[in-house]
Design a protein around this motif. Structure first.
Motif, PDB file in Angstrom:
ATOM      1  N   THR A  19       0.702  -1.103  -0.029  1.00 43.32           N
ATOM      2  CA  THR A  19      -0.041   0.150   0.005  1.00 43.32           C
ATOM      3  C   THR A  19       0.994   1.402  -0.092  1.00 43.32           C
ATOM      4  OG1 THR A  19      -1.746  -1.146   1.097  1.00 43.32           O
ATOM      5  CG2 THR A  19      -1.811   1.311   1.467  1.00 43.32           C
ATOM      6  N   ILE A  20       0.539   1.976  -0.814  1.00 47.44           N
ATOM      7  CA  ILE A  20       1.425   3.426  -0.938  1.00 47.44           C
ATOM      8  C   ILE A  20       0.707   4.473  -0.037  1.00 47.44           C
ATOM      9  CG2 ILE A  20       2.010   5.366  -2.535  1.00 47.44           C
ATOM     10  CD1 ILE A  20       2.307   3.176  -4.750  1.00 47.44           C
ATOM     11  N   ASP A  21      -0.626   4.466  -0.179  1.00 49.24           N
ATOM     12  CA  ASP A  21      -1.141   5.819   0.370  1.00 49.24           C
ATOM     13  C   ASP A  21      -2.655   5.032   0.776  1.00 49.24           C
ATOM     14  OD1 ASP A  21      -2.641   8.037   1.330  1.00 49.24           O
ATOM     15  OD2 ASP A  21      -1.854   9.230  -0.221  1.00 49.24           O
ATOM     16  N   ASN A  22      -2.974   5.102   1.981  1.00 48.01           N
ATOM     17  CA  ASN A  22      -4.339   4.376   2.400  1.00 48.01           C
ATOM     18  C   ASN A  22      -5.252   5.658   2.787  1.00 48.01           C
ATOM     19  OD1 ASN A  22      -3.232   5.202   4.849  1.00 48.01           O
ATOM     20  ND2 ASN A  22      -3.324   3.327   5.808  1.00 48.01           N
ATOM     21  N   GLY A  23      -4.826   6.869   2.674  1.00 53.33           N
ATOM     22  CA  GLY A  23      -5.624   7.927   2.691  1.00 53.33           C
ATOM     23  C   GLY A  23      -6.100   9.052   1.743  1.00 53.33           C
ATOM     24  N   ALA A  24      -5.784   8.463   0.427  1.00 53.34           N
ATOM     25  CA  ALA A  24      -6.146   9.035  -0.799  1.00 53.34           C
ATOM     26  C   ALA A  24      -7.526   9.229  -0.949  1.00 53.34           C
ATOM     27  CB  ALA A  24      -5.374   8.473  -1.965  1.00 53.34           C
ATOM     28  N   TYR A  25      -8.430   8.434  -0.549  1.00 53.94           N
ATOM     29  CA  TYR A  25      -9.712   8.482  -0.685  1.00 53.94           C
ATOM     30  C   TYR A  25     -10.193   7.975  -1.973  1.00 53.94           C
ATOM     31  CZ  TYR A  25      -9.643  11.471   3.547  1.00 53.94           C
ATOM     32  OH  TYR A  25      -9.234  11.745   4.755  1.00 53.94           O
ATOM     33  N   ASP A  26     -10.070   8.710  -3.066  1.00 55.68           N
ATOM     34  CA  ASP A  26     -10.320   8.215  -4.366  1.00 55.68           C
ATOM     35  C   ASP A  26      -9.175   8.537  -5.425  1.00 55.68           C
ATOM     36  OD1 ASP A  26     -11.412   6.920  -6.520  1.00 55.68           O
ATOM     37  OD2 ASP A  26     -13.224   8.081  -6.384  1.00 55.68           O
ATOM     38  N   VAL A  27      -8.312   7.870  -5.855  1.00 58.28           N
ATOM     39  CA  VAL A  27      -7.295   8.195  -6.789  1.00 58.28           C
ATOM     40  C   VAL A  27      -7.842   8.363  -8.299  1.00 58.28           C
ATOM     41  CG1 VAL A  27      -5.147   7.730  -7.713  1.00 58.28           C
ATOM     42  CG2 VAL A  27      -5.863   7.254  -5.370  1.00 58.28           C
ATOM     43  N   GLY A  28      -7.649   9.451  -8.695  1.00 60.15           N
ATOM     44  CA  GLY A  28      -8.446   9.485 -10.072  1.00 60.15           C
ATOM     45  C   GLY A  28      -7.520   9.666 -11.353  1.00 60.15           C
ATOM     46  N   SER A  29      -6.160  10.066 -10.930  1.00 61.27           N
ATOM     47  CA  SER A  29      -5.041  10.004 -11.851  1.00 61.27           C
ATOM     48  C   SER A  29      -3.815   9.540 -11.407  1.00 61.27           C
ATOM     49  CB  SER A  29      -5.211  11.405 -12.579  1.00 61.27           C
ATOM     50  OG  SER A  29      -3.743  11.384 -13.459  1.00 61.27           O
ATOM     51  N   VAL A  30      -3.141   8.900 -11.938  1.00 62.64           N
ATOM     52  CA  VAL A  30      -1.844   8.181 -11.158  1.00 62.64           C
ATOM     53  C   VAL A  30      -0.784   8.040 -12.470  1.00 62.64           C
ATOM     54  CG1 VAL A  30      -2.440   5.760 -11.589  1.00 62.64           C
ATOM     55  CG2 VAL A  30      -0.868   6.634  -9.568  1.00 62.64           C
ATOM     56  N   SER A  31       0.368   8.206 -11.980  1.00 65.00           N
ATOM     57  CA  SER A  31       1.434   8.100 -13.045  1.00 65.00           C
ATOM     58  C   SER A  31       2.670   7.322 -12.105  1.00 65.00           C
ATOM     59  CB  SER A  31       1.947   9.409 -13.612  1.00 65.00           C
ATOM     60  OG  SER A  31       3.287   9.130 -14.743  1.00 65.00           O
ATOM     61  N   LEU A  32       3.805   6.637 -12.843  1.00 61.77           N
ATOM     62  CA  LEU A  32       4.662   5.920 -12.351  1.00 61.77           C
ATOM     63  C   LEU A  32       6.086   6.165 -13.132  1.00 61.77           C
ATOM     64  CD1 LEU A  32       6.043   3.785 -10.458  1.00 61.77           C
ATOM     65  CD2 LEU A  32       5.024   1.970 -11.943  1.00 61.77           C
ATOM     66  N   ALA A  33       6.964   6.406 -12.272  1.00 61.10           N
ATOM     67  CA  ALA A  33       8.126   6.437 -12.794  1.00 61.10           C
ATOM     68  C   ALA A  33       9.337   5.726 -11.964  1.00 61.10           C
ATOM     69  CB  ALA A  33       8.730   7.852 -13.086  1.00 61.10           C
ATOM     70  N   MET A  34      10.328   5.108 -12.619  1.00 57.80           N
ATOM     71  CA  MET A  34      11.399   4.490 -12.013  1.00 57.80           C
ATOM     72  C   MET A  34      12.689   5.086 -12.355  1.00 57.80           C
ATOM     73  SD  MET A  34       9.774   0.719 -12.296  1.00 57.80           S
ATOM     74  CE  MET A  34      10.944  -0.167 -11.260  1.00 57.80           C
ATOM     75  N   ASP A  35      13.584   5.410 -11.385  1.00 59.29           N
ATOM     76  CA  ASP A  35      15.141   5.727 -11.739  1.00 59.29           C
ATOM     77  C   ASP A  35      15.928   4.499 -12.092  1.00 59.29           C
ATOM     78  OD1 ASP A  35      16.060   4.755  -9.340  1.00 59.29           O
ATOM     79  OD2 ASP A  35      15.831   6.938  -8.261  1.00 59.29           O
ATOM     80  N   GLY A  36      17.151   4.938 -12.156  1.00 62.03           N
ATOM     81  CA  GLY A  36      18.175   3.936 -12.680  1.00 62.03           C
ATOM     82  C   GLY A  36      18.574   2.806 -11.328  1.00 62.03           C
ATOM     83  N   ASN A  37      18.079   2.880 -10.173  1.00 66.11           N
ATOM     84  CA  ASN A  37      18.338   2.202  -9.417  1.00 66.11           C
ATOM     85  C   ASN A  37      17.083   1.531  -8.965  1.00 66.11           C
ATOM     86  OD1 ASN A  37      20.962   2.606  -8.625  1.00 66.11           O
ATOM     87  ND2 ASN A  37      20.603   4.812  -8.124  1.00 66.11           N
ATOM     88  N   GLY A  38      16.166   1.463  -9.530  1.00 67.65           N
ATOM     89  CA  GLY A  38      14.819   0.814  -9.423  1.00 67.65           C
ATOM     90  C   GLY A  38      13.768   1.599  -8.462  1.00 67.65           C
ATOM     91  N   VAL A  39      14.342   2.793  -7.857  1.00 65.73           N
ATOM     92  CA  VAL A  39      13.313   3.462  -6.977  1.00 65.73           C
ATOM     93  C   VAL A  39      12.136   3.832  -7.735  1.00 65.73           C
ATOM     94  CG1 VAL A  39      13.226   5.279  -5.526  1.00 65.73           C
ATOM     95  CG2 VAL A  39      15.333   3.837  -5.542  1.00 65.73           C
ATOM     96  N   GLU A  40      10.766   3.711  -7.292  1.00 67.04           N
ATOM     97  CA  GLU A  40       9.653   4.117  -7.655  1.00 67.04           C
ATOM     98  C   GLU A  40       9.224   5.419  -7.299  1.00 67.04           C
ATOM     99  OE1 GLU A  40       8.801  -0.383  -7.010  1.00 67.04           O
ATOM    100  OE2 GLU A  40       9.637   1.102  -6.006  1.00 67.04           O
ATOM    101  N   TYR A  41       8.693   6.399  -8.362  1.00 73.82           N
ATOM    102  CA  TYR A  41       8.073   7.617  -7.839  1.00 73.82           C
ATOM    103  C   TYR A  41       6.664   7.714  -8.250  1.00 73.82           C
ATOM    104  CZ  TYR A  41      13.120   8.682  -7.500  1.00 73.82           C
ATOM    105  OH  TYR A  41      14.539   8.710  -7.049  1.00 73.82           O
ATOM    106  N   VAL A  42       5.776   8.105  -7.624  1.00 76.51           N
ATOM    107  CA  VAL A  42       4.419   8.103  -8.214  1.00 76.51           C
ATOM    108  C   VAL A  42       3.664   9.619  -7.981  1.00 76.51           C
ATOM    109  CG1 VAL A  42       2.083   7.115  -7.890  1.00 76.51           C
ATOM    110  CG2 VAL A  42       4.144   5.765  -7.503  1.00 76.51           C
ATOM    111  N   SER A  43       3.181  10.090  -9.112  1.00 75.13           N
ATOM    112  CA  SER A  43       2.306  11.219  -8.829  1.00 75.13           C
ATOM    113  C   SER A  43       0.885  10.734  -8.789  1.00 75.13           C
ATOM    114  CB  SER A  43       2.762  12.468  -9.943  1.00 75.13           C
ATOM    115  OG  SER A  43       2.475  11.893 -11.011  1.00 75.13           O
ATOM    116  N   TYR A  44       0.183  11.620  -8.042  1.00 73.90           N
ATOM    117  CA  TYR A  44      -1.201  11.065  -8.091  1.00 73.90           C
ATOM    118  C   TYR A  44      -2.042  12.284  -7.633  1.00 73.90           C
ATOM    119  CZ  TYR A  44      -0.329   9.695  -3.396  1.00 73.90           C
ATOM    120  OH  TYR A  44       0.152   9.670  -1.986  1.00 73.90           O
ATOM    121  N   VAL A  45      -3.419  12.080  -8.132  1.00 74.52           N
ATOM    122  CA  VAL A  45      -4.569  13.121  -7.798  1.00 74.52           C
ATOM    123  C   VAL A  45      -5.589  12.434  -6.974  1.00 74.52           C
ATOM    124  CG1 VAL A  45      -6.245  14.888  -8.543  1.00 74.52           C
ATOM    125  CG2 VAL A  45      -4.099  14.425  -9.876  1.00 74.52           C
TER     126      VAL A  45
END
Length: 373
Positions: A89-115
């Motif tokens: 689970t990334i975020d259990n308080g987002a209520y309702d995710v309407g848009s999400v995007s995922l990126a990963m860097d060269g070390n496999g670390v994940e970054y997520v932007s979401y609304v």
């Protein structure tokens, strides 16, 4: 960029898909309630001395409880077969995710932007591991709210500067200001602070999770704009708000997927239900446009190390993959099981001897399925 090609070229297409040729497909356990939005990511790192690591992740909304979740797996040269999927689970308080995007860097670390569609806040999450995150007690993720209210759609990307050895996180997003849609850019260089800048005012637009790409380390954005068509916005600097926008295809629209690789820029997009493709020819300074297939939806784009574009998409309730190894598009079936192909997302596994495609999608019941070429 000097000029645009407005004429449409119809691509030669070879259909090879059949039930017998469908790819091996597995399901991700524990994802029976996955729902839109969903996006996959992939990263590979050469550790030196013949050692390597690769990562594959899928971020999605759990429609049963409206939490933002991620499924993750990895492999190494010691264990080259993909390991088991784990779900977090990334975020259990987002209520309702309407848009999400995922990126990963060269070390496999994940970054997520979401609304969060309840508050219309733009949020950002980074995986830190070890239960050291602040999203909730014991979380592996750090979460932050970047923009409060009025945000609609978002896309994220990571660029790496060889000279400074720093990652820059880029997020583009839409805001509604007194009924007008504005396109914005946020960035964070290394361990610095976030900065935001206005890009341009638009009509109603479709900004997809794969809208953000790069030319070297400079960002580009592709999207559909109501009444205008397929748009391409490029950062020209030196100020963060310095962008130039062009129309690529007046008949294009809907969400676009953009990949920048080498000197090329590649865009997969829809015009109605037609699957289309645009590629930038840097020698002539033109865009070449083609129509690949009809009755398509959920398009996603990846480009392999030989600069061959691969497009995953849904057609007739199954996921398809189109690739262009030369001048002809080859189309085949990723998973022949009926009522699959929803929320299709494609990645290229670049560690095998030959680059292979991974198409992630769901069935009609919300189970995530992974089809590997």
């Amino acid at each position: 960029m000097s000029r645009l090609v407005s004429s449409l070229l119809f691509a030669a297409v070879l259909f090879t898909g059949s039930e017998a040729l469908a790819w091996p497909t597995t399901t991700i356990s524990g994802t029976g309630t996955a729902s839109s939005p969903m996006q996959s990511g992939y990263a590979w790192k050469d550790q030196g001395g013949g050692a390597w690591t690769k990562w594959n992740s899928v971020v999605y909304r759990d429609q049963a409880i409206n939490d933002l979740k991620i499924a993750r797996r990895s492999a190494t040269n010691i264990g080259p077969t993909w390991g088991a999927w784990s779900v977090e689970t990334i975020d259990n308080g987002a209520y309702d995710v309407g848009s999400v995007s995922l990126a990963m860097d060269g070390n496999g670390v994940e970054y997520v932007s979401y609304v969060d569609t309840t508050s219309k806040n733009l949020k950002f999450a980074k995986r830190v591991g070890g239960g050291a995150g602040n999203c909730f007690s014991g979380s592996d993720w750090d979460c932050a709210t970047l923009v409060f209210g009025t945000v609609g759609q978002t896309a994220i990307g990571v660029s790496f500067d060889e000279q400074t050895q720093q990652n820059t996180i880029h997020i583009v997003y839409t805001r509604v200001d007194q009924g007008v849609v504005d396109l914005w850019h946020a960035r964070k260089i290394g361990s610095g602070s976030w900065s935001t800048a206005w890009i341009r005012e638009t009509n109603a637009i479709w900004l997809g999770p794969e809208a953000l790409g790069f030319y070297g380390t400079t960002p580009r954005v592709a999207y559909g704009e109501a009444g205008v068509g397929l748009r391409y916005t490029r950062y020209q600097g030196p100020n963060q708000g310095d962008w130039v926008t062009s129309t690529i295809d007046a008949s294009g629209g809907s969400y676009a997927s953009l990949v920048g690789k080498g000197l090329g820029q590649y865009i997969a997009y829809l015009s109605g239900s037609d699957l289309k493709f645009a590629s930038w020819n840097f020698l002539f300074g033109t865009w070449a446009l083609s129509t690949i297939d009809t009755s398509a939806s959920y398009q996603s784009l990846a480009v392999d190390d030989d600069f061959v574009p691969h497009i995953g998409y849904k057609k007739s309730n199954v996921p398809m993959r189109a690739k262009r190894p030369s001048t002809t598009w080859v189309i085949d079936t990723a998973d022949s099981t009926f009522n699959t192909g929803y929320m299709t997302s494609i990645e290229i596994d670049s560690q095998p001897a030959t680059d292979t495609a991974i198409v992630t999608h769901t069935n009609g019941f919300g189970t995530i399925r992974v089809s590997a070429e």
